[in-house]
Motif scaffolding. Sequence first.
Motif, short mmCIF file in Angstrom:
data_model
loop_
_atom_site.label_atom_id
_atom_site.label_comp_id
_atom_site.label_asym_id
_atom_site.label_seq_id
_atom_site.Cartn_x
_atom_site.Cartn_y
_atom_site.Cartn_z
N GLY A 163 33.57 28.88 29.63
CA GLY A 163 32.35 29.55 30.05
C GLY A 163 32.42 31.03 29.75
N ARG A 164 31.94 31.82 30.70
CA ARG A 164 32.11 33.27 30.53
C ARG A 164 33.55 33.59 30.88
N PRO A 165 34.35 34.06 29.92
CA PRO A 165 35.77 34.25 30.20
C PRO A 165 35.99 35.32 31.26
N GLY A 166 37.19 35.36 31.81
CA GLY A 166 37.49 36.36 32.81
C GLY A 166 38.92 36.27 33.27
N PRO A 167 39.32 37.21 34.14
CA PRO A 167 40.70 37.23 34.62
C PRO A 167 40.91 36.24 35.75
N VAL A 168 42.06 35.60 35.77
CA VAL A 168 42.45 34.75 36.90
C VAL A 168 43.84 35.20 37.36
N LEU A 169 44.15 34.90 38.60
CA LEU A 169 45.44 35.32 39.15
C LEU A 169 46.07 34.16 39.91
N ASP A 203 38.73 45.53 35.39
CA ASP A 203 38.31 45.85 34.03
C ASP A 203 38.04 44.58 33.24
N ALA A 204 38.95 43.62 33.34
CA ALA A 204 38.80 42.36 32.60
C ALA A 204 37.60 41.55 33.11
N LEU A 205 37.34 41.64 34.42
CA LEU A 205 36.19 40.92 34.98
C LEU A 205 34.89 41.51 34.45
N ASP A 232 34.38 43.14 31.70
CA ASP A 232 34.21 42.95 30.26
C ASP A 232 34.41 41.50 29.83
N SER A 233 34.58 40.58 30.79
CA SER A 233 34.74 39.15 30.49
C SER A 233 35.89 38.88 29.52
N ILE A 234 37.06 39.33 29.89
CA ILE A 234 38.25 39.16 29.04
C ILE A 234 39.15 38.10 29.67
N PRO A 235 39.54 37.06 28.91
CA PRO A 235 40.38 36.01 29.49
C PRO A 235 41.83 36.45 29.64
N ILE A 236 42.27 36.66 30.86
CA ILE A 236 43.68 36.94 31.09
C ILE A 236 44.18 36.15 32.30
N VAL A 237 45.47 35.84 32.28
CA VAL A 237 46.11 35.13 33.39
C VAL A 237 47.18 36.06 33.94
N PRO A 271 37.57 39.48 44.89
CA PRO A 271 36.36 39.96 44.22
C PRO A 271 36.59 40.51 42.81
N CYS A 272 37.83 40.63 42.36
CA CYS A 272 38.03 41.19 41.03
C CYS A 272 38.69 40.19 40.08
N THR A 273 38.62 38.90 40.44
CA THR A 273 39.05 37.86 39.50
C THR A 273 37.93 36.85 39.37
N LYS A 274 37.97 36.08 38.30
CA LYS A 274 37.02 34.98 38.18
C LYS A 274 37.40 33.91 39.20
N HIS A 275 38.70 33.69 39.36
CA HIS A 275 39.20 32.82 40.40
C HIS A 275 40.67 33.14 40.62
N ASN A 276 41.17 32.85 41.82
CA ASN A 276 42.60 33.06 42.05
C ASN A 276 43.16 31.97 42.96
N TRP A 277 44.47 31.83 42.92
CA TRP A 277 45.12 30.77 43.68
C TRP A 277 46.38 31.31 44.35
N LEU A 278 46.64 30.88 45.57
CA LEU A 278 47.94 31.06 46.20
C LEU A 278 48.58 29.68 46.21
#
Lengths: 590, 187
Positions: A158-164, A94-96, A98-103, A130-137
């Motif tokens: 930039g274009r905001p989005g969710p990261v994990l 959802d956040a991706l 709608d370009s919503i910045p969440i961590v 595929p459902c985050t702007k970027h993610n890290w382990l």
Amino acid sequence: MNKQTGARQITGAQMVVKALKDQGVDTVFGYPGGAVLPIYDEIFQQNDIRHFLVRHEQAAVHAAEGYARSTGKPGVALVTSGPGATNAVTGLTDALMDSIPIVVLTGQVPTFMIGSDAFQEADTVGITRPCTKHNWLVKDTDALPRVIHEAFHVATSGRPGPVLIDIPKDVQFASGTYVGPKQVETSHYQPRLKGDIEAIEHLVELIETAERPIFYTGGGVINSGRAASQLLRELVEATGFPITSTLMGLGAYPASGKHWLGMLGMHGLYEANMAMHDCDLMINIGARFDDRITGRIDAFSPKSQKVHIDIDPSSINKVVKTDVPILGDVAHVLEDALRLWKARGRKVNTAKLQKWWSQIEQWKTVKCLSYKQEGKIIRPQYAVERLEALTKDHPNRFICTEVGQHQMWAAQYMGFEDPNRWMTSGGLGTMGYGQPAAMGVQVAHPDGLVINVAGEASWLMNMQEMGTMVQYRLPVKQFILNNERLGMVRQWQELLHGERYSSSWSEALPDFVKLAEAFGAKGIVCSDPDDLDDAIREMLAHDGPVIFDCLVAKHENCFPMIPSGKAHNEMLLGEAETQGVIDAKGSVLV
Amino acid sequence: MSPLKLKKGSTSHSAYNLRPTFSDVSERHTIAVIVDNEAGVLARVIGLFSGRGYNIESLTVAEVDHEGHLSRITVVTTGTPQVIEQIKAQLGRIVPVHDVRDLTVEGKAVERELALFKVQGTGDKRIEALRLAEIFRANVVDSTLDSFVFEITGDVGKIDAFADLMRPIGLVEMARTGVAALSRGNQ
């Protein structure tokens, strides 16, 4: 003490809390579990970050979204491994969209157990890639602070989005050296903010000569920050051009502004869609030519030159060919455009513009939102209109919605004067979004009037969050338009599937008043239009969470409507026009 | 407007009709992507292609800057000009991607692929295989009394031609690396 550097060693869990504080985080929505216990232990031992215990991880992410959209700051959610992470997927997507910045922070099984199908193990970075702007382990405690700071940078640039960030439990326990945001080397990820000045000059030239211009604005204006909305208002007032907006962009330009045409798109206003179809200059600011907006692409605004301002290069020319692409941040580009346009003498084609407005005034006389409230049954449009009338003067009003007919009626009949006051799931269309999002909004704005305009079916998808709202005394008002139907599904079945209403009714609904009371909240039911105003006032007067069960007409359809596969100038305005409007080709569309 | 020549799974039969105003001629492009050499970065690139329905004709990846932890991914893809533009824009949006270069647009690039061929046979066939290998400048890297393994490098066309010739002679197995490419000139 670290022997080499002399820096103090702290645990990974302590780093998480410290890094969040250093990033200015004051609120975390979450749900504990085995793989995040060390972080919860650290949260317990401090008072700077407030943790809100949700009842389902999906709600934690939507609450973080609501927090982010109403404040402009990134929202934060904390969930455990395995099911905690998989439950967060809908919120991330959802956040991706709608370009919503969440961590989002997820726990993970210890590094030495990864890949062993351990208890509550899931390939979280794989699932959420595929459902985050970027993610890290993060497999190394020393890397943790850098990753967290980078995550906030990526989410908000930039274009905001969710990261994990996926953090194994042994990394939370192990010690390492903390580094603050200022000590981290600059990320190579630095999206360009300034637009190309030649392209902006081209835009200014088009503004000076356009005969039938229109501003078509989207969520990008709101994401760009308050300055962008201010500049947009200035540009619209100075040029006198009409403006319409997507669902995501409502509030960037005030609904009371005299150049406002209302929302456009599938359920947009007649005058907005007609103006989009007939314009000769379309200035797209932070919108993405979504299929809900364009309708049939080959008949989309055929006579116009299209300017597209977007910070994401992949949005440009993705769906609609753009004549003047401007890559950059909305506020930066609008500032340059305004400055250039003023320096060149503030020219517009006044005579033609006047003619264009008289054409628009003519479209407005259709009064596409008119309906009749008669008899003893509340029409949903009337309920939303009364809610609007009784709340619009509140200085601090926030509206959230679920997804469906009620969402469109709220967008059509409510007016938004400021950005960050309207939270709705646009791209993904997530039923169950509104209630937790409203919770996040209320947490961020304790004195705000937060209303979730809902349908009964959507609302039930995350109804467990009533518990959270009661626990934390979040006085969110749940305004449920209850037609005992999945209204939008029912509408499509009526128009497209021979009135065969397959599984689109809500049977065995709870008694919402008793449900509210069971949670320890207040319940109100209203079925008579004559009682409606008093009931709404009663809801507003109650200092605490309220479920308002508004029993409305069961078979109301949402108009205007551009049927699937049709162009902007082929709108349905009411029931009389719905016979056989969608052909076989249109019916494959969603 | 002729229908789009897109492969199975495309939206060409949908009434969305997403791409009416663009050229519908498919082009082959070689794209070099410089990425951080970190876990999952290849999955991000491949996931982008599968998730958005783009083609991958070949793909190679290896670390090229050990100190900077940078890898170079070379993708050969086909699509309409609009799809190619989207692919580049979408690649550029991936956070660990540093640079995206369309070598096809930059001018004729040097493209090379390495392949290993196992060819089985005795007598005349064995001699013919050796003779052809010499013409194609392929090296013998393994040999038994009734088989050879040839190593050959060249552009895709050369390797295809070699494979076509070897097939009737006794080609039993083939391994190809995919294309590695660099732009020509001093830049």
